[in-house]
Design a protein around this motif. Structure first.
Motif, PDB file in Angstrom:
ATOM      1  N   SER A 204      50.688 -20.870  91.149  1.00 39.30           N
ATOM      2  CA  SER A 204      51.153 -21.247  92.490  1.00 39.30           C
ATOM      3  C   SER A 204      52.639 -21.605  92.506  1.00 39.30           C
ATOM      4  O   SER A 204      53.058 -22.539  93.206  1.00 39.30           O
ATOM      5  CB  SER A 204      50.313 -22.412  93.044  1.00 39.30           C
ATOM      6  N   TRP A 205      53.439 -20.856  91.754  1.00 39.26           N
ATOM      7  CA  TRP A 205      54.871 -21.117  91.707  1.00 39.26           C
ATOM      8  C   TRP A 205      55.480 -20.965  93.100  1.00 39.26           C
ATOM      9  O   TRP A 205      55.318 -19.951  93.773  1.00 39.26           O
ATOM     10  CB  TRP A 205      55.555 -20.157  90.736  1.00 39.26           C
ATOM     11  N   GLY A 206      56.196 -22.007  93.554  1.00 36.99           N
ATOM     12  CA  GLY A 206      56.875 -21.975  94.838  1.00 36.99           C
ATOM     13  C   GLY A 206      55.948 -22.070  96.032  1.00 36.99           C
ATOM     14  O   GLY A 206      56.410 -21.912  97.174  1.00 36.99           O
ATOM     15  N   GLU A 207      54.674 -22.377  95.825  1.00 40.31           N
ATOM     16  CA  GLU A 207      53.695 -22.385  96.912  1.00 40.31           C
ATOM     17  C   GLU A 207      53.115 -23.769  97.201  1.00 40.31           C
ATOM     18  O   GLU A 207      52.255 -23.904  98.070  1.00 40.31           O
ATOM     19  CB  GLU A 207      52.546 -21.421  96.584  1.00 40.31           C
ATOM     20  N   ILE A 208      53.542 -24.799  96.496  1.00 49.82           N
ATOM     21  CA  ILE A 208      52.953 -26.127  96.632  1.00 49.82           C
ATOM     22  C   ILE A 208      53.613 -26.889  97.788  1.00 49.82           C
ATOM     23  O   ILE A 208      54.835 -26.888  97.927  1.00 49.82           O
ATOM     24  CB  ILE A 208      53.091 -26.922  95.319  1.00 49.82           C
ATOM     25  N   ASP A 209      52.796 -27.552  98.585  1.00 46.00           N
ATOM     26  CA  ASP A 209      53.306 -28.390  99.676  1.00 46.00           C
ATOM     27  C   ASP A 209      53.801 -29.725  99.116  1.00 46.00           C
ATOM     28  O   ASP A 209      53.415 -30.144  98.016  1.00 46.00           O
ATOM     29  CB  ASP A 209      52.195 -28.656 100.697  1.00 46.00           C
ATOM     30  N   PRO A 210      54.650 -30.434  99.886  1.00 38.61           N
ATOM     31  CA  PRO A 210      55.097 -31.763  99.436  1.00 38.61           C
ATOM     32  C   PRO A 210      53.913 -32.684  99.131  1.00 38.61           C
ATOM     33  O   PRO A 210      52.851 -32.588  99.741  1.00 38.61           O
ATOM     34  CB  PRO A 210      55.905 -32.272 100.636  1.00 38.61           C
ATOM     35  N   ILE A 211      54.114 -33.569  98.162  1.00 35.17           N
ATOM     36  CA  ILE A 211      53.062 -34.496  97.734  1.00 35.17           C
ATOM     37  C   ILE A 211      53.062 -35.716  98.651  1.00 35.17           C
ATOM     38  O   ILE A 211      54.113 -36.316  98.899  1.00 35.17           O
ATOM     39  CB  ILE A 211      53.279 -34.938  96.276  1.00 35.17           C
ATOM     40  N   ASP A 212      51.898 -36.087  99.153  1.00 35.41           N
ATOM     41  CA  ASP A 212      51.743 -37.270  99.993  1.00 35.41           C
ATOM     42  C   ASP A 212      51.111 -38.408  99.199  1.00 35.41           C
ATOM     43  O   ASP A 212      50.337 -38.163  98.272  1.00 35.41           O
ATOM     44  CB  ASP A 212      50.855 -36.959 101.196  1.00 35.41           C
ATOM     45  N   PRO A 213      51.391 -39.667  99.580  1.00 35.64           N
ATOM     46  CA  PRO A 213      50.716 -40.812  98.939  1.00 35.64           C
ATOM     47  C   PRO A 213      49.220 -40.778  99.232  1.00 35.64           C
ATOM     48  O   PRO A 213      48.771 -40.052 100.129  1.00 35.64           O
ATOM     49  CB  PRO A 213      51.388 -42.027  99.588  1.00 35.64           C
ATOM     50  N   PRO A 214      48.435 -41.566  98.534  1.00 41.50           N
ATOM     51  CA  PRO A 214      46.999 -41.617  98.813  1.00 41.50           C
ATOM     52  C   PRO A 214      46.718 -42.051 100.248  1.00 41.50           C
ATOM     53  O   PRO A 214      47.417 -42.897 100.801  1.00 41.50           O
ATOM     54  CB  PRO A 214      46.481 -42.668  97.817  1.00 41.50           C
ATOM     55  N   GLU A 215      45.689 -41.483 100.842  1.00 38.17           N
ATOM     56  CA  GLU A 215      45.301 -41.841 102.213  1.00 38.17           C
ATOM     57  C   GLU A 215      44.313 -42.994 102.166  1.00 38.17           C
ATOM     58  O   GLU A 215      43.156 -42.886 102.597  1.00 38.17           O
ATOM     59  CB  GLU A 215      44.703 -40.624 102.919  1.00 38.17           C
ATOM     60  N   MET A 216      44.755 -44.114 101.650  1.00 37.58           N
ATOM     61  CA  MET A 216      43.930 -45.303 101.555  1.00 37.58           C
ATOM     62  C   MET A 216      44.849 -46.503 101.377  1.00 37.58           C
ATOM     63  O   MET A 216      46.030 -46.346 101.056  1.00 37.58           O
ATOM     64  CB  MET A 216      42.945 -45.194 100.386  1.00 37.58           C
ATOM     65  N   GLU A 217      44.321 -47.675 101.627  1.00 37.90           N
ATOM     66  CA  GLU A 217      45.132 -48.883 101.443  1.00 37.90           C
ATOM     67  C   GLU A 217      45.354 -49.124  99.956  1.00 37.90           C
ATOM     68  O   GLU A 217      44.420 -49.077  99.151  1.00 37.90           O
ATOM     69  CB  GLU A 217      44.425 -50.074 102.066  1.00 37.90           C
ATOM     70  N   CYS A 218      46.614 -49.375  99.607  1.00 32.55           N
ATOM     71  CA  CYS A 218      46.961 -49.582  98.205  1.00 32.55           C
ATOM     72  C   CYS A 218      47.535 -50.982  98.016  1.00 32.55           C
ATOM     73  O   CYS A 218      48.349 -51.439  98.826  1.00 32.55           O
ATOM     74  CB  CYS A 218      47.987 -48.550  97.740  1.00 32.55           C
ATOM     75  N   GLN A 219      47.112 -51.646  96.967  1.00 25.43           N
ATOM     76  CA  GLN A 219      47.629 -52.970  96.646  1.00 25.43           C
ATOM     77  C   GLN A 219      48.966 -52.831  95.940  1.00 25.43           C
ATOM     78  O   GLN A 219      49.091 -52.124  94.947  1.00 25.43           O
ATOM     79  CB  GLN A 219      46.651 -53.736  95.760  1.00 25.43           C
ATOM     80  N   SER A 220      49.986 -53.481  96.484  1.00 31.65           N
ATOM     81  CA  SER A 220      51.330 -53.407  95.904  1.00 31.65           C
ATOM     82  C   SER A 220      51.523 -54.516  94.884  1.00 31.65           C
ATOM     83  O   SER A 220      50.988 -55.628  95.005  1.00 31.65           O
ATOM     84  CB  SER A 220      52.393 -53.538  96.997  1.00 31.65           C
ATOM     85  N   PHE A 221      52.337 -54.203  93.869  1.00 38.34           N
ATOM     86  CA  PHE A 221      52.639 -55.180  92.809  1.00 38.34           C
ATOM     87  C   PHE A 221      54.136 -55.412  92.748  1.00 38.34           C
ATOM     88  O   PHE A 221      54.915 -54.560  93.113  1.00 38.34           O
ATOM     89  CB  PHE A 221      52.122 -54.665  91.455  1.00 38.34           C
TER      90      PHE A 221
END
Length: 221
Positions: A204-221
């Motif tokens: 899939s060279w050159g075919e990947i969409d931008p990466i998004d963060p997880p679609e869930m609540e994340c605990q920050s540190f």
């Protein structure tokens, strides 16, 4: 360049103590480019007469791609370890399966995310961050292969082979170990490398969409 699979499975195992495998986040195999099936019997170059026309420095790369890494019995684990990943302009998403259990790691706009057992951590402290040791192998990053292609630009293919019916040039690069490269004769893109620990397939060279963060609540540190 020293080769490393870049995975500390002892750390990963500690994050996967529960019997249930995690499937949180949006980077499951249902979205983005999935892992492409590969013919694992691709060894042994057959030596076509035209291979001398192509050199290792002719390999094509792009700034987005997908990988499937397969290793066996790393760091004392039993059975195959499989990692599927997508890379886009420095960001990545990776899903790793160890003994049937799943952990997802992300790098998006400089922020690390780790999803396991339906829990999400954002930028965990280094001493508690499984992604520090469970991130992609250095061989997953195209920058390392671009550097290697420059260093060994004049190496000629040792023959040809096929993966999933597609013809490949085969190159053997000797460093701390022999690395076997399979490169599409049609597109010029890297398709597979084989190292002592296992294989990494690229697609899939050159075919990947931008990466998004997880679609869930994340605990920050």
């Amino acid at each position: 360049m020293q080769l490393s699979v870049g995975v500390s499975l002892g750390v990963v195992a500690g994050c996967l103590d529960d019997d249930s495998a995690a499937d949180g986040g949006n980077g499951s195999s249902d979205d983005g480019a999935g892992a492409e099936s590969a013919d694992d019997s691709a060894g042994g170059a057959n030596g076509a007469a035209s291979v001398g026309e192509t050199t290792f420095g002719d390999i094509e790369f792009a700034n987005s791609y997908a990988i499937t890494m397969r290793f066996s019995e790393l760091d004392g684990t039993e059975g195959e370890v499989e990692m599927n990943g997508r890379f886009y302009q420095g960001d990545y998403y990776q899903e790793m399966t160890v003994d049937g259990r799943v952990m997802e790691t992300y790098l998006v706009d400089g922020d690390d995310y780790v999803v396991t057992d339906e829990m999400c951590m954002k930028n965990p402290a280094p001493e508690a961050d499984p992604a520090e040791d469970a991130g992609p192998s250095e061989n997953a990053y195209v920058e390392n292969h671009e550097d290697r292609a420059g260093e060994h630009a004049n190496v000629e293919a040792v023959g040809t082979d096929t993966i999933d019916g597609e013809e490949m040039y085969v190159f053997e690069i000797d460093e701390s170990e022999t690395i076997t490269y399979y490169v599409s004769t049609e597109t010029g893109y890297l398709r597979r490398i084989e190292i002592e620990a296992g294989t990494i397939d690229y697609h899939s060279w050159g075919e990947i969409d931008p990466i998004d963060p997880p679609e869930m609540e994340c605990q920050s540190f």
